[in-house]
Enzyme design. Structure first.
Site, PDB file in Angstrom:
ATOM      1  N   ASP A 117       0.663  -1.150  -0.043  1.00  0.00           N
ATOM      2  CA  ASP A 117       0.056   0.084  -0.144  1.00  0.00           C
ATOM      3  C   ASP A 117       0.964   1.286  -0.029  1.00  0.00           C
ATOM      4  O   ASP A 117       2.240   1.131   0.324  1.00  0.00           O
ATOM      5  CB  ASP A 117      -0.861  -0.089   0.940  1.00  0.00           C
ATOM      6  CG  ASP A 117      -1.698   1.205   1.320  1.00  0.00           C
ATOM      7  OD1 ASP A 117      -2.165   1.678   0.409  1.00  0.00           O
ATOM      8  OD2 ASP A 117      -1.859   1.610   2.555  1.00  0.00           O
ATOM      9  N   GLU A 129      -7.404  15.939   8.233  1.00  0.00           N
ATOM     10  CA  GLU A 129      -8.398  16.777   8.684  1.00  0.00           C
ATOM     11  C   GLU A 129      -7.719  17.504   9.701  1.00  0.00           C
ATOM     12  O   GLU A 129      -8.072  18.864   9.931  1.00  0.00           O
ATOM     13  CB  GLU A 129      -9.606  15.864   9.501  1.00  0.00           C
ATOM     14  CG  GLU A 129     -10.726  15.465   8.412  1.00  0.00           C
ATOM     15  CD  GLU A 129     -11.985  15.510   9.241  1.00  0.00           C
ATOM     16  OE1 GLU A 129     -12.185  14.634   9.923  1.00  0.00           O
ATOM     17  OE2 GLU A 129     -12.868  16.545   8.858  1.00  0.00           O
ATOM     18  N   LYS A 148     -16.217  20.273   1.925  1.00  0.00           N
ATOM     19  CA  LYS A 148     -14.824  20.150   1.270  1.00  0.00           C
ATOM     20  C   LYS A 148     -14.854  18.508   0.921  1.00  0.00           C
ATOM     21  O   LYS A 148     -15.585  17.691   1.419  1.00  0.00           O
ATOM     22  CB  LYS A 148     -13.798  20.197   2.228  1.00  0.00           C
ATOM     23  CG  LYS A 148     -13.718  19.131   3.393  1.00  0.00           C
ATOM     24  CD  LYS A 148     -12.685  19.649   4.389  1.00  0.00           C
ATOM     25  CE  LYS A 148     -12.729  18.566   5.704  1.00  0.00           C
ATOM     26  NZ  LYS A 148     -11.913  19.007   6.950  1.00  0.00           N
ATOM     27  N   THR A 156      -2.144   1.334  -4.985  1.00  0.00           N
ATOM     28  CA  THR A 156      -2.604   2.587  -4.115  1.00  0.00           C
ATOM     29  C   THR A 156      -4.068   2.919  -4.712  1.00  0.00           C
ATOM     30  O   THR A 156      -4.227   2.769  -5.852  1.00  0.00           O
ATOM     31  CB  THR A 156      -1.432   3.575  -4.351  1.00  0.00           C
ATOM     32  OG1 THR A 156      -2.107   4.910  -3.541  1.00  0.00           O
ATOM     33  CG2 THR A 156      -1.211   3.905  -5.542  1.00  0.00           C
ATOM     34  N   ASP A 208      -6.621  -2.263   3.049  1.00  0.00           N
ATOM     35  CA  ASP A 208      -5.766  -3.383   2.940  1.00  0.00           C
ATOM     36  C   ASP A 208      -5.818  -4.747   3.426  1.00  0.00           C
ATOM     37  O   ASP A 208      -5.022  -5.527   3.176  1.00  0.00           O
ATOM     38  CB  ASP A 208      -4.201  -2.761   3.321  1.00  0.00           C
ATOM     39  CG  ASP A 208      -3.824  -1.529   2.670  1.00  0.00           C
ATOM     40  OD1 ASP A 208      -3.976  -1.201   1.635  1.00  0.00           O
ATOM     41  OD2 ASP A 208      -3.485  -0.652   3.619  1.00  0.00           O
TER      42      ASP A 208
END
Lengths: 1226, 382
Positions: free
Chosen positions: A424, A534, A605, A719, A860
């Site tokens: 990942d 965030e 957002k 990814t 994952d």
């Protein structure tokens, strides 16, 4: 409840350990693709505070039992478990067979080793179960306050019943799944820690229904007569649907009002709740199921070896059986083969004689199957994982206090054979330490920094980038690394659009689900956030002068400075009306707030794609400019988010809010309906700008990848990020370099976009498939061409998720596999968790290579479970990946140690152990076989019963375990310095049939020596008075030679010899002598043929004994010495060369800190391509900050399984999963 | 004591290490403390003075164990080592082999196969009928010539071939308890098929005893009877511990089928040494058993006359019978095997050593030459 923490930790451990315990054979082979079970239909109705009313429905009690056995079932069940192993079952059958008269051996011969093996295994099981039992007892009897007759009465947990009203005090654990009624906090909230559920240490808020806030004191709570209608118990931790009926009122219950068993109460004096699910029906218990344990490839091959041994056994028995049928004849009158002879020796029926002799010989040769092999290997692997891997200081991450953790010990040696690593990106290769780096407001880019990726790319292209001086206003703190004087300290007011700036900052400060913690000052505050992105955004707002310092359930307080005029500070409280949570389908998050002046605004957002779709018409210049900025950020490896807002009028809002509340209280498909409602209001947005967050590479990643690729391991990056980011990261990690030929298969070509724009999905799919097919064909041709040319460029494949979807189609799969196996590096971007798993299993099953997946997030999990070995990064994300993994490490760079050191050693050791077991049992059994030829194929045993039964479990047991623990060909630092040694494991050079054949040849040779030397040498008189040896004298002699030789042979296989080797080898030989001295010295009152009586003393009184004892091992080992000498001379293994190179270097007594792996052997890169030549022009997508893994089980949603919803926890994902709870962003 | 010391040490530590200990799930705190201590001391060196007191041997060994760093020697089979090993084995084995060969050669052995010759010409076609016919005299005379001086004691053996004393049915058909306790011991099921005769138990029971060898030899040397000492021919442990002193043969060889020799029921088993020798069953189907000892020297070219009674039936299964007279050496009887094997091993070791030396000269392999690394050379393509 001070001991509670440890207790719950133990529960978690137990869940872990039970899932990872070694029960390979009982698992199904299906890959479980999600942890959530479909919910059973039906509802349960609970009458609160009314035990009688709940009686008719038999709810389960609250006592839990995690033990596998109880006193009665222990033996039958435990034995049953043991006999699922073929070897044990085989020996059971042999033991039964050996009680019959056809057996040549006494039953003890087989019963003793079997029972020893069973005993060891059962003691282990019993010990583990006993610990579980003690744990359960402690948990079941811990006290809890329950409401009885208007008073709180303390009762043990196990007495708790569904419907009870209980009180949980601060730092206490919830004894069952509760409906949260009231809290000592004024606004009906409480804080909980869910570390035991998902490993996340950040606090989460729960809020009780307003209607129930009052039921806090016992007198008041006693009046509470509610009825709860809710779902049946299930294992979905993040969902709950139900209604609370008080009087005539029906109130919807959301996960927000549910307190789960296993969580603990924090920052709240006490809460009152009603019990909904108890004991094994709680969600945490229903989650505690066994993850299918994996078996290593080597172990599967071991099964084949055992099968082969069965084959050899059969052949040997068959030869013997034929011989016995031929031999038996009445002419041997001394055998008493007269008329009343039993069937086995009846010359009139040679066929029956042969058949029965077959069984006789099976019992006689049973030692060919190494019964103690599995137990020994288990022990070795267990110690390897618990003592070596878990305690390796080289894999211990000081900063986060995380050692490596082997969650299963089945796969140690698999680590030494990994050929493909699927990694990942976020959190694994990169730190997931997000820093606000740049932004674009109203069409203007702010922020001067240069990312690591940019500078790396520039360096590759030969450019020299001078470290630009940071301006005095540059701030670098955790989450914020921004340098632009134009925005800092209120300077933004002089920019051309200060209003946009203000909106931008307010959006950052308001639109989030972050929890502030600690002191309400900008320096000391800590933010608990769902994702590091965030938190970084809120920190950014703080630094821009919009300091978010307090959150109540309805309010957000922001300390705004420099708004009216520079230097002026005012506290503004915004009323939060609705929070429209983030999820991966929405890819955005909105907050509707009311300004103190009554202005209603929706701040939103999200990913550029979703935001751009929802923008209002007009203002195209800003949109286009911003889009350009997004691309620019994206190619610099930054993660971007778009910010937008919308002014609302109150009528519009009120009518929408009604729909929203309605959607919130539906029982079925609540999430879907809420998404639909949210869609209604998130339109006509006005773009403010976008943010760019840097995701830093983890320490040592490039050199680790470099080392691994020199070890012959191919690393694929899978990814969710977009192509440019992924390629950049791949460059930065030196996974791809410019000397590589790159194949890019992207869905972002002009043709595809053109077809897409027509809107016909069927047509698009067909077109995509065709083009993917065409691309693959072209690539594979080029690849073949380039492989045939002399230059032989290394190849790299870059493919995106959409194309991958078509490429994974059964028709194209083979082509894809062919292509990708020829590539050195493969980067798959924009892939879903399902695709990650698909790619992994494509290589695993299609190419039959050993795969390892490494990741850190929930997305994952599927990949980790699909691969042969799953490695979780126990870093910043939640624990889901770790919980699903087989090994957990703190940093990607520890893979070098895990694979090159531990994996390689484990592989070599297990190979040695297995081949040695094979050798010693074959040798021993073959001596018996040669003897059979001398006994008229009667199946007479050569050795005494006890010799045979103790051979495996005493006389040759310990040294091989010592080798399995201590053997190492080269030291740890050399293993890492010469990564190519690892290829020996990939090629499985130590457990090939050829290797076994060599061992087998020497087995045959040695057994011939043992038998014929001793028998030939023992003819004629052997002592001073002309006396002769009998059968048992000769066999004791032979057995002594076998024990001595086999133990010495072990020393010859060792690469290192510690004093433990000496102790165990000498100890084993001594054990034999002590045993035989005692055994032949005593007479027992039992019916035993006194064959062995005094044998050893008779033997030792002759020169013959000593001469033979000297000669036979020498002759037996001569062959091996010659072979080893020649092999080392003419065809040395690589490790032998390395040993020779460094044979004069003293072993470092203490390994220094991680040896930085030199990159001296890298080829000179051709610095021809600049970063600008990367194929970023082809894409119109930009990085998306919330694409980080683990946002939710995207995977599960793809499968139509119940989506674990995270709406209820405000800051769900562990932002900073550090051990010290209070070190988040300051 | 130790744990207290360690805990005290712990308090001076930053908190994180304590947490590591929890994380590592170590029961034995002191062990990991020792290891961490060791690590830090060795890497930084700064805390060496402070903590050296805690680093006792246990700590460092546990550290070495978990960090897989135990002190060890690393034997590398270098050509020097291989050659030295071969040479030393050769130089040890050859003298031993020579000594053993000399010992074996010093033994004088007379072997005389008589199973065919001792049957009158008329019966040669049907040897089994001859041997089974009790009415015919089984006496037979053999003339032996002493090849060279034989020093007393001279051991007299009989040798049987193709007689499977190690057959499973045969080996287990005995009762060692009964041999020791006689009729007091009744569980003689293992003696099948010779556990009872005429409804009475047999002592000694079983096929082994039943088939006791019964040829007898009488030696005449220069017309004087040579005394053959038939005492002390069994192993001492057998005489004293395996055969009962007050156990007398009972109901032995009373059945319709007679297997071999009869035993004098007046003599206890512990003195029936023939039986003891016979019952120490042989390992191989071809075996010798001690018959007696001649306790005078025999000169070369002397003539021995053997009057033997050829009673034992080996004709059914075509087994051979031999009479063997042998002297002894320190290594026992005549057996070149060990000596020859020793010599062979020794000389082949020296040969191998020479071969390796030759190889080393002709085709020297530099030790630790990285060019021998194979895996780097190969193409990395799958």
């Amino acid at each position: 409840m001070s001991g509670g923490g440890g207790r719950w930790e133990r529960v978690r451990d137990r869940v872990r350990s039970s899932s990872s315990s070694m029960r390979g054979d009982r698992q199904t082979r299906t890959v479980r693709l999600g942890r959530v079970q479909p919910q059973a239909p039906g509802h349960r109705t609970i009458f609160c505070n009314d035990r009688e009313a709940n009686l008719p429905v038999k709810f389960k009690g609250n006592s839990i039992s995690t033990t596998k056995y109880n006193l009665l079932t222990f033996l039958p069940k435990g034995l049953f478990e043991q006999f699922r192993r073929v070897a044990n079952l085989y020996f059971l059958m042999i033991s039964i067979l050996s009680t019959t008269p056809i057996s040549p051996v006494h039953p003890i011969t087989n019963v003793v080793p079997l029972s020893l093996v069973l005993f060891v295994s059962l003691v282990k099981e019993a010990f583990e179960d006993w610990k579980r039992l003690l744990n359960d007892r402690v948990i079941n009897s811990s006290p809890i306050d329950v409401l009885q007759d208007q008073k709180w009465e303390s009762i043990p947990w196990k007495k708790l019943q569904v419907g009870d009203i209980i009180k949980v005090k601060q730092d206490g654990f919830f004894p069952a799944d509760l409906l949260f009624l009231a809290s000592s906090n004024p606004d009906g909230v409480c804080y909980i820690e869910t570390a035991n559920l998902d490993g996340e240490t950040n606090l989460k808020i729960r809020k009780a229904l307003e209607r129930t806030w009052d039921y806090l004191l016992p007198e008041k709570a006693a009046e509470f007569k509610g009825e709860i209608q809710c779902e049946q118990p299930n294992n979905s931790l993040y969902t709950f649907t139900g209604n609370l009926i008080i009087g005539k009122q029906t109130l919807p219950i959301s996960p927000n009002q549910i307190l789960l068993r296993g969580c603990s109460l924090r920052n709240t004096e006490y809460i009152v709740g009603a019990v909904i699910f108890t004991g094994h029906e709680t969600k945490v218990m229903m989650n505690a199921m066994n993850v299918p344990s994996k078996r290593s490839t080597l172990e599967r091959k071991l099964d084949k070896l055992i099968l082969m041994l069965f084959g050899v056994l059969f052949v040997m028995c068959f030869i013997g059986a034929i011989g016995s049928g031929v031999f038996i004849n009445r002419k041997h009158y001394y055998l008493g083969l007269n008329d009343r002879v039993e069937d086995q020796f009846n010359p009139n029926n040679r066929f029956v004689v042969a058949i029965l002799t077959m069984f006789t010989l099976i019992t006689l040769y049973s030692t060919i199957i190494p019964i103690s092999l599995y137990v020994s290997i288990e022990m070795i692997k267990f110690i390897q994982s618990t003592q070596f891997i878990n305690k390796d200081l080289n894999m211990y991450h000081r900063e986060s206090n995380t050692p490596a953790l082997a969650r299963t010990s089945n796969l140690n040696e698999e680590l030494g054979q990994v050929e493909y690593i699927f990694s990942d990106k976020t959190g694994t290769l990169t730190r997931n330490l997000m820093e606000f780096f740049k932004c674009s407001i109203a069409g203007e880019v702010y922020g001067h920094g240069i990312t690591e990726i940019e500078s790396g790319g520039a360096q590759r292209s030969g450019l020299r980038i001078d470290e630009t001086k940071k301006s005095s206003t540059a701030v670098h703190e955790k989450g914020f690394n921004f340098d632009d004087a134009r925005l800092m300290r209120g300077a933004w007011r002089n920019e051309h659009d200060p209003d946009a700036c203000k909106e931008f900052f307010r959006c950052l400060a308001i639109c989030h689900t972050v929890l502030p913690e600690g002191d309400e000052s900008p320096e000391k505050i800590t933010y608990q956030a769902a994702s590091p992105d965030e938190a970084a955004l809120v920190v950014a707002a703080k630094n821009f002068g919009f300091f978010f310092y307090r959150r109540t359930p309805t309010m957000i307080m922001v300390r705004e400075s420099h708004v009216e005029k520079i230097g002026k500070i005012q506290d503004v409280s915004y009323e939060i009306l609705n929070v429209l949570e983030f999820n991966s389908t929405r890819k955005r998050q909105s907050v509707i707030c009311r300004y103190p002046n009554g202005r209603l605004v929706l701040y939103c957002k999200g990913a550029d794609t979703v935001i751009y779709e929802r923008l209002a018409y007009g203002n195209d210049t800003i949109k286009n400019v911003s889009r350009g900025h997004l691309e620019q950020f994206g190619s610099a490896g930054l993660r971007t988010l778009c910010l937008a807002y919308r002014d609302l009028n109150s009528e519009l809002y009120e009518s929408w809010n009604e729909k929203f509340i309605q959607a919130k209280s539906t029982l079925r498909d609540r999430e879907k309906k809420m998404d639909e409602v949210a869609e209604l209001i998130e339109t006509d947005l006005i773009l403010i700008g976008c943010t760019a967050i840097e995701d830093k590479l983890q320490e040592g990643v490039p050199s680790c990848i470099e080392t691994l690729s020199r070890a012959g391991i191919k690393i694929w990056v899978l990814t969710g990020d977009k192509m440019e980011t992924a390629i950049n990261i791949a460059y930065a990690c030196s996974l791809i370099n410019n000397s590589m030929k790159q194949f890019v298969i992207s869905s972002e070509t002009d043709e595809i976009r053109e077809v897409e724009s027509r809107g016909d999905t069927v047509e698009t799919a067909r077109f995509m498939k065709e083009s993917v097919k065409k691309e693959l064909k072209r690539c594979i041709q080029e690849a073949e061409h380039s492989m045939h040319t002399l230059s032989g460029n290394k190849l790299a494949l870059i493919i995106d998720g959409k194309c991958l979807m078509y490429a994974l189609d059964p028709q194209l799969r083979v082509t894809l596999l062919n292509l990708s196996l020829n590539c050195h590096a493969v980067v798959c971007c924009r892939v879903s968790p399902l695709q990650k798993a698909q790619v992994t299993s494509l290589v695993k099953n299609g190419a039959r290579k050993i795969t390892l997946s490494i990741g850190d997030g929930a997305n994952d999990v599927s990949m980790i479970q699909a691969a042969h070995v799953g490695v979780g990064i126990s870093g910043l994300e939640g624990m889901q990946a770790v919980m699903a993994s087989d090994f957990a490490i703190a940093q990607f760079r520890f893979l070098t140690d895990l694979l090159l050191v531990h994996g390689r050693w484990s592989y070599i050791r297990i190979c040695k152990v297995v081949t040695y077991f094979f050798y010693k049992n074959l040798t021993f059994t073959l001596t018996q076989f040669w003897f059979t030829f001398q006994t008229g194929f009667s199946g007479q045993r050569f050795y005494d019963d006890w010799f045979q039964s103790l051979y495996n479990v005493i006389f040759t047991a310990l040294p091989v375990i010592i080798v399995g623990l201590f053997d190492k060909d080269v030291s740890a630092s050399l293993s890492k310095r010469y990564p190519q040694l690892y290829k020996e494991g990939i090629k499985n050079m130590f457990f090939k049939w050829r290797v076994l054949a060599v061992w087998a040849v020497f087995s045959v040779y040695q057994s011939l020596i043992f038998f014929y030397f001793t028998t030939a040498a023992s003819r004629n008189s052997k002592n001073a008075s002309g006396k002769l040896f009998g059968l048992w004298d000769v066999s004791t002699m032979a057995f002594t030679c076998v024990v001595v030789t086999v133990n010495l042979r072990l020393l010859m296989t060792c690469n290192v010899i510690t004093r433990w080797h000496h102790i165990s080898v000498i100890g084993s030989i001594l054990a034999w002598f002590i045993f035989i001295f005692l055994y032949s010295g005593i007479m027992t009152p039992y019916d035993r043929q006194e064959n062995i009586y005094f044998v050893i003393y008779v033997l030792m009184s002759t020169f013959f004994f000593y001469l033979t004892l000297l000669l036979v091992p020498v002759v037996a080992l001569l062959g091996d010495v010659i072979y080893q000498g020649l092999q080392r001379w003419f065809a040395p293994y690589d490790y032998q060369i390395i040993q020779e190179l460094h044979r004069h270097e003293p072993e470092q007594r203490s390994r220094p800190d991680l040896l930085e792996i030199g990159t001296a052997m890298t080829v000179d890169e051709e610095r021809t391509f600049a970063i600008s030549q990367l194929p970023r022009e082809t894409s119109k997508h930009t990085g998306f900050a919330f694409d980080s893994p683990g946002y939710e089980s995207f995977f599960a949603s793809l499968h139509g399984v119940n989506v674990p919803q995270r709406a209820w926890d405000v800051a769900r994902r562990a932002s900073m999963r550090s051990r010290q709870p209070r070190t988040s962003i300051r | 004591m130790k744990s207290r010391v360690c805990m005290g040490w712990l308090q001076r530590r930053p908190v994180y290490q304590d947490q590591v200990l929890k994380e590592l799930h170590v029961e034995d705190r002191s062990s990991i403390l020792g290891s961490m201590d060791n690590d830090e001391a060795s890497t930084s060196g700064s805390n060496l003075e402070i903590h050296s007191g805690f680093r006792n041997t246990l700590h460092s060994s546990v550290y070495g164990f978990t960090q897989q760093n135990l002190p060890a020697c690393k034997p590398v089979l270098t050509p020097g080592w291989v050659i030295t090993m071969f040479l030393s084995v050769g130089f040890i084995c050859i003298p031993i082999g020579v000594a053993a060969l000399l010992a074996s050669q010093s033994v004088v052995e007379i072997v005389d196969r008589y199973d065919t010759e001792c049957i009158p010409e008329v019966f040669r076609d049907n040897k089994v009928a001859y041997i089974k016919d009790d009415s015919i005299s089984k006496n037979c005379t053999r003339i032996l010539k002493v090849p060279s001086y034989m020093k007393a004691p001279i051991y007299v053996y009989y040798q049987l071939d193709s007689f499977y004393q190690n057959h499973r049915r045969y080996v287990k058909s005995r009762s060692d308890r009964q041999l020791l306790y006689g009729l007091k011991y009744t569980d003689t099921a293992s003696c099948k098929p010779e556990e009872t005769g005429n409804g009475l138990p047999i002592v000694p029971c079983g096929l082994v005893a039943w088939s006791l060898f019964n040829d007898t030899y009488n030696f005449v040397h220069e017309s004087v009877e040579l005394k053959v000492n038939r005492k002390n021919i069994a192993w001492k442990s057998d005489r004293e511990h395996k055969f009962g002193k007050d156990v007398y043969p009972f109901n032995f060889q009373n059945g319709s089928l007679i297997g071999g020799a009869k035993l004098d029921p007046q003599i206890p088993l512990s003195e029936q040494e023939d039986l003891m020798v016979w019952m120490r069953t042989a390992a191989l189907p071809s075996f010798r058993k001690l018959y007696g000892v001649i306790e005078i020297d025999l000169d070369a070219d002397e003539i021995l006359t053997v009057f033997l009674s050829n009673n034992y039936n080996t004709y059914s299964f075509g087994g051979k019978k031999r009479l063997v007279l042998s002297t002894k050496s320190w290594l026992g009887g005549k057996n070149n095997f060990l000596a020859v094997a020793c010599l062979a091993v020794g000389s082949s070791c020296i040969f191998m050593a020479l071969l390796f030396v030759l190889l080393h000269v002709r085709n020297p392999r530099t030790f630790g030459d990285p060019t021998y690394l194979t895996l780097d050379r190969k193409s990395n393509f799958a």
